[in-house]
Design a protein around this motif. Structure first.
Motif, short mmCIF file in Angstrom:
data_model
loop_
_atom_site.label_atom_id
_atom_site.label_comp_id
_atom_site.label_asym_id
_atom_site.label_seq_id
_atom_site.Cartn_x
_atom_site.Cartn_y
_atom_site.Cartn_z
N ARG A 260 0.84 -1.21 0.00
CA ARG A 260 0.00 0.00 0.00
C ARG A 260 0.87 1.25 0.00
N ASP A 261 1.97 1.21 0.76
CA ASP A 261 2.89 2.38 0.79
C ASP A 261 3.41 2.68 -0.61
N VAL A 264 0.78 4.42 -2.58
CA VAL A 264 0.63 5.81 -2.14
C VAL A 264 1.81 6.65 -2.62
N LEU A 265 3.02 6.11 -2.50
CA LEU A 265 4.20 6.87 -2.93
C LEU A 265 4.14 7.14 -4.43
#
Lengths: 349, 325
Positions: A260-261, A264-265
């Motif tokens: 998920r990171d 998002v990034l």
């Protein structure tokens, strides 16, 4: 991006420390094995150098292996000594034997030389040099104290001196005795020798004999350990793979947790390349810290092996370089996760 | 032409092997400075629309024009610049990086854009002060409440002072006190020079909006009488993804219910014979049709609204259908 990567590493420090410790142990073993194989070469060098020879005169056709030179008659020594260019010519015997210490049998390299000659006089850590029949100077790895009785081939020797760094063929201790005692123990007193250690530059040698340099003797002697060295090197390679798997497992689990990171990034402007570089940086950092721990650990692990361990300078350079390669290869496992992260998934609830 | 102009927007993709069309020929407009609320139930396409507006999802068809920029036509560095500088995104689940403090989370877009460290820190602190979180700059998400995390997410979305801010269900994980704070903040953000688009299924937010766009159609057949429909063999009544407000009872013949797979093949789900009904889920839950319906033989149907359906078939919608033998 590296700041984000470092923060993530600190946030998951427990996982990383476990991987660092595991990889560090494996790296330490590879470092230790490098010291072991180098130790074979160092111990042969120290023993051969201890003869202070310029040239080794041996029976023609003999292999250049210090502990298995073809024996020949001691009568040849006079001819060698008379050769132009020869300063000194000292007969020696070098032959593996079994030593008996109160029923405990130990392999030794028996080195016989005339009392008072250079080859029999080795640097001592305690005691005195051999000065007469029935005396011996032994390497400390034999574990025999001053005054101990050691029997070889039915002949008894009393330990009068202890030396160090005098072993061969994987930590087998050397035992320096008078030449006549060695001939009695091994050849039933026959005037037979292994080689003539010469100082000077002989222009020729008598017929039936040939010469080797110290380097040739060392190289040939090390060749005896070729199978062992090959096995150790294969084990090292396998351990590099294990270390890579440990680091790769960590990187993969981290990538799974950060899916998920990544989305998002990417949604915030990170490219796939930057994400992968961050993962690669983490993997390389883990591997390098593990390498550093390995170097420290290895200093305390030398006692694991009976053989001498001597870490070459090249190992201090090759270990971190190998760690970088391990880290980069390990990070490839997460490449797909980084590249494939869909920024639209950042919207998923 | 308004600041935001969406025309005939369609998004279709593969979901679990089936074709799904969350947006079907959608057209909307909005003006600068407006707080726009996208209202609709789950599955009606709100998040999909926000994904398209923020440049994270390419539509299948249609156009999106914002401040004269054709968003769907952007690619490469232009698309990257649009995502970074033109639109700020507030995600439903905050989506803060757990390993970073509030300050560092807000700095992320600036770090990725190559802004210097000191400048990024100063800007992040200023934005956190604006959302009343000055005392939390060094706290990680795990040390903050949901409302505080959402404020950090809003601050992060404002980093490049974008003219468009999209917020996906910004109050979804918050209690009513936190909701109030977030709504006040979003209302303040919508001002000349910035448009704020909020998606929600909570119609209470509509009271503070300048414009409300309902993504679920309001059907006008609530009190219309049942109507008979005749279908020839092979004729399609409705297709997967269509919006509809009628439930159908088969009077004569039979109807085949099928789904289209993403590889183009069809999967037959059921065959509905005389005396049985189908198509009730979409109208009852205001969702698109999840399958297509096609007459197997010459068929006569009655189409009725939800109220008439409930009177005709008082049992629950979980009652099993009897396939034609």
């Amino acid at each position: 991006m590296f700041g984000i990567t470092i923060s993530d590493l600190l946030y998951r420090r427990r996982q990383f420390l476990i991987a660092i410790f595991g990889a560090g142990l494996v790296f330490a073993m590879t470092f230790l094995l490098a010291g072991l194989t180098n130790g074979f070469a160092v111990e042969i060098n120290q023993t051969v150098t201890g003869f202070h020879a310029d040239v080794w005169v041996v029976k023609a056709g003999s292999a250049a292996r210090v502990a298995s030179l073809t024996p020949f008659s001691e009568s040849e020594v006079a001819g060698v000594a008379a050769t132009p260019g020869v300063t000194t010519a000292t007969p020696v015997i070098v032959i593996p034997q079994t030593a008996d210490r109160s029923g405990t049998l130990t392999q030794v390299n028996m080195i016989g030389a005339p009392v008072g000659s250079v080859p029999i006089r080795q640097p001592l850590t305690s005691g005195t040099q051999v000065s007469g029949s029935g005396q011996a100077v032994v390497d400390q790895r034999l574990g025999a104290p001053l005054g101990a009785e050691v029997s070889v081939g039915g002949h008894d020797f009393r330990v009068v001196g202890i030396t160090s760094d005098r072993t061969m063929l994987g930590g087998i201790p050397n035992m320096y005795v008078p030449l006549a005692n060695a001939q009695a123990a091994v050849f039933q007193g026959a005037p037979i020798i292994s080689a003539v250690v010469v100082t000077g530059s002989p222009s020729t040698v008598p017929t039936g004999l040939s010469t080797f340099t110290n380097q040739q003797i060392e190289a040939g002697s090390l060749q005896q350990m070729a199978t062992a060295v090959s096995s150790i090197n294969n084990s090292k390679l396998f351990m590099w793979v294990i270390a890579a798997v440990i680091v790769a497992s960590l990187v993969y689990v981290t990538a799974l947790e950060r899916t998920r990171d990544f989305a998002v990034l990417k949604a915030l402007g990170a490219s796939s390349g930057k994400l992968y570089l961050g993962l690669a940086f983490q993997a390389v950092l883990v591997a390098l810290i593990a390498a550093l721990i390995a170097v420290v650990l290895a200093q305390f692990m030398t006692g694991i092996f009976a053989q001498p361990v001597d870490y070459p300078t090249s190992a201090y350079i090759s270990l971190p370089l190998s760690a970088i390669v391990v880290g980069l290869l390990a990070s490839l496992i997460a490449l797909r996760r980084a590249v494939g992260a869909d920024p639209a998934k950042a919207f998923a609830g | 032409m308004g600041e935001l102009e969406v025309r005939d927007l369609t998004v279709e993709f593969d979901s679990g092997g089936y074709r799904v069309r969350p947006l079907d020929n959608l057209s909307i407009d909005a003006e600068d400075g407006e707080l726009v609320v996208l209202l609709g139930p789950s599955g009606c396409g709100k998040t999909t629309l926000l994904s398209c507006l923020s440049g994270l999802l390419k539509p299948t068809e249609g156009t999106i024009r914002f401040q004269g920029i054709e968003v769907e036509a952007l690619s490469g560095s232009d698309l990257g610049a649009y995502r970074q500088k033109t639109v700020g995104v507030v995600f439903q689940a905050f989506n803060l990086l757990a390993s970073l403090s509030a300050r560092k989370n807000v700095m992320v877009p600036m770090t990725l854009a190559g802004v210097g460290h000191k400048e990024a820190v100063a800007r992040a602190d200023a934005l956190l002060e604006r959302v009343s979180l000055s005392e939390r700059v060094t706290h990680r998400p795990g040390q903050m409440s949901g409302g505080q995390q959402q404020r950090v997410a809003i601050a992060r979305a404002l980093v490049h002072d974008p003219p468009l801010v999209v917020a996906d269900e910004p109050t979804a994980h918050l209690d009513h006190i936190q909701v109030e704070g977030i709504l006040v903040l979003l209302r303040e953000l919508a001002a000349p020079g910035r448009m704020v688009i909020v998606s929600t299924h909570d119609d209470r937010i509509t009271h503070i909006a300048d414009r409300v766009i309902e993504l679920s159609p309001q059907f006008s057949t609530v009190d219309a009488p049942p109507e008979d429909v005749d279908l020839a063999a092979g004729q399609v009544l409705f297709e997967q993804g269509d919006r509809g407000d009628l439930v159908y009872e088969v009077l004569e013949g039979s109807v085949e219910i099928f789904r289209q797979r993403s590889d183009g093949t069809e999967e037959v789900l059921a065959s509905i014979g005389a005396g049985n009904y189908f198509g009730e889920i979409g109208p009852m839950l205001n969702l698109p049709r999840s399958a297509s319906a096609r007459a197997e033989t010459a068929t006569r149907l009655t189409g009725m609204n939800v109220r008439a359906f409930r009177q005709r078939f008082p049992a629950t919608v979980k009652e099993a259908r009897n396939p034609v033998a």
